[in-house]
Design an enzyme around this catalytic site. Structure first.
Site, PDB file in Angstrom:
ATOM      1  N   ASP A 128      48.099  71.427  48.244  1.00 39.50           N
ATOM      2  CA  ASP A 128      47.587  70.460  47.263  1.00 39.50           C
ATOM      3  C   ASP A 128      48.491  69.236  47.193  1.00 39.50           C
ATOM      4  O   ASP A 128      48.035  68.090  47.227  1.00 39.50           O
ATOM      5  CB  ASP A 128      47.516  71.099  45.869  1.00 39.50           C
TER       6      ASP A 128
ATOM      7  N   HIS B 193      40.092  68.271  43.910  1.00 35.61           N
ATOM      8  CA  HIS B 193      39.530  69.623  44.008  1.00 35.61           C
ATOM      9  C   HIS B 193      39.248  70.158  42.611  1.00 35.61           C
ATOM     10  O   HIS B 193      39.851  71.145  42.192  1.00 35.61           O
ATOM     11  CB  HIS B 193      40.534  70.565  44.692  1.00 35.61           C
TER      12      HIS B 193
ATOM     13  N   THR C 263      39.699  83.622  39.609  1.00 36.50           N
ATOM     14  CA  THR C 263      38.923  84.852  39.453  1.00 36.50           C
ATOM     15  C   THR C 263      39.833  86.049  39.193  1.00 36.50           C
ATOM     16  O   THR C 263      39.445  86.986  38.489  1.00 36.50           O
ATOM     17  CB  THR C 263      38.056  85.119  40.700  1.00 36.50           C
TER      18      THR C 263
END
Length: 451
Positions: free
Chosen positions: A150, A87, A368
């Site tokens: 993950d 990813h 972000t």
């Protein structure tokens, strides 16, 4: 091992960020006189928070000179060391330490923090010798956030998929020998309180060669309770509900029937003890307290019911939170929260010192979030600069640091040095059909730089 640092100034080397064009106009929010002297700013840490802060400063103040210092041999922080190799666009963690479980047996062989495990497969030098024993059938991950998913995905993903990523060859060697067939992802609370996002959940559900295990009883009455929750939480819970309670279609059922591995979510379970093997050296299971919720929604608390459950496993990975470490005795630090006390990024009682990222707000959010937070810290600094609240007069900047390092026999690694290491990694990766093969040994890095 010689201490090191590296320096980058005038613009950011952050991916997709370019130096501001010559003659570019300044933001209407900040106007500075072109007659004033260059402002020297030092940023400690070359992860997302450091680079985004530097980028904002350089964009909004033309007479700013930024030096970035990094303790590792290479830059970019979690973008390099905290990203799942399959990813590359998804960012995981950015703090230096993990939250300890604080339970008996945590010190046993086979118990690791998810942070260390992620660092191991991502090539963080301090974790390169971790070498987890994956000879067990079952692994348990404590925590239900994106990092937990993950780690579960890396444990269960077919090797032919991972071999095309920048996961380290050393990690691939261990994963090739893995006997792990089942991964349980355990949380203290229920489906409405999971911290992972829908994208990561969807990928787990569709992970080749695996099937999900969800107990429909955990979802009783949930359909009515999600009507008023925010849309992202509602969509996530609906996907969980469908997976747990609906019969899969013919194609999906056939895929699951052929799956050799499985993963599952265990809700309302709180870790109490890591159970030892007969010789007392290794993890052989985990004792979980069964919980119930008090309160509603994301504010609900897990309280023990008094019942216990033992779950056999040979690998325990703790993914229950991260925290920053104190940087220096002269810098205030709240050890309980793992943050530097601050007001909008201004470090309390230390004029001229600012902080951004998780050391400012704590371990919350994604890339972000860090970007926005870093821009806010930069804005605060620029406001103080405009209001002349910062010390005036010339500052030597890097020249003073360079002299100090030289007096201590330290030869820093520069950004151009990193570019040489970067080229070497990409060259090695190309030969193996990978984006790069990360260098793990600091001494090898120094040899490649002719040190």
């Amino acid at each position: 091992m010689a201490p090191r640092c590296w320096r980058w100034w005038r613009w950011s080397a952050w991916p997709r960020i370019r130096p501001p064009p010559a003659g570019s106009t300044q933001s209407s929010h900040q106007q500075f006189s072109t007659q004033e002297q260059t402002t020297q700013i030092c940023v400690v840490g070359s992860g997302p928070a450091g680079f985004y802060t530097a980028q904002h400063l350089l964009k909004h103040h033309s007479r700013t000179h930024v030096d970035i210092y990094e303790k590792q041999f290479v830059p970019f922080g979690l973008v390099r060391f905290g990203v799942a190799p399959d990813h590359p666009e998804v960012k995981s963690y950015g703090a230096e330490d993990h939250q300890a479980l604080g339970i008996p047996g945590e010190e046993l062989s086979g118990v690791f923090s998810a942070r260390a495990f992620v660092g191991w497969y991502n090539g963080l030098p301090e974790n390169r010798e971790l070498v987890p024993d994956l000879s067990c059938d079952t692994a348990v991950i404590l925590g239900q956030g994106n990092v937990a998913l993950d780690v579960a995905r890396i444990l269960l993903t077919p090797l032919e998929h991972l071999e095309k990523t920048d996961i380290t060859e050393a990690s691939l060697g261990v994963l090739r020998q893995s006997q792990v067939k089942t991964v349980w992802i355990v949380g203290r609370r229920g489906p409405l309180q999971v911290a992972f996002t829908i994208k990561e959940l969807r990928e787990m559900i569709q992970l080749p060669g695996t099937r999900p295990i969800l107990d429909p009883a955990d979802f009783l009455g949930l359909q009515d309770r999600i009507k008023e929750v925010p849309r992202p939480r509602k969509r996530l819970t609906e996907l969980l509900l469908r997976t747990a309670t609906e019969k899969p279609g013919v194609e999906e059922a056939a895929r699951q029937a052929l799956a050799s591995r499985a993963w599952g979510l265990r809700f309302f379970r709180s870790p109490q003890q890591v159970l030892p093997s007969p010789d007392g050296r290794r993890a052989a299971g985990i004792r979980l307290a069964i919980t119930r919720l008090e309160g509603v929604g994301e504010a609900a608390r897990a309280v023990p019911t008094g019942d216990m459950e033992d779950l056999p496993c040979g690998l325990v990975l703790s993914s229950v939170g991260y925290k920053s470490r104190p940087i220096d005795p002269s810098v205030p630090f709240d050890p309980k929260r793992g943050v530097i006390p601050n007001m909008e990024g201004r470090v309390v009682d230390v004029p001229g010192l600012y902080c951004s990222g998780w050391v400012k707000q704590g371990p919350t959010g994604v890339i972000t979030t860090t970007m926005t937070d870093s821009f806010l810290t930069s804005q605060t600094l620029l406001q103080d600069l405009e209001a002349r609240l910062l010390p005036s007069g010339p500052r030597p900047g890097y020249s003073a640091i360079k002299a100090l390092l030289s007096s201590r026999g330290v030869r820093p690694i520069s950004f151009s040095d990193w570019e040489k290491l970067d080229a070497e990694e990409m060259s090695r990766g190309q030969g193996a059909g990978k984006p790069r093969e990360k260098l793990l040994d600091p001494q090898e890095m120094l040899r490649l730089l002719g040190r």
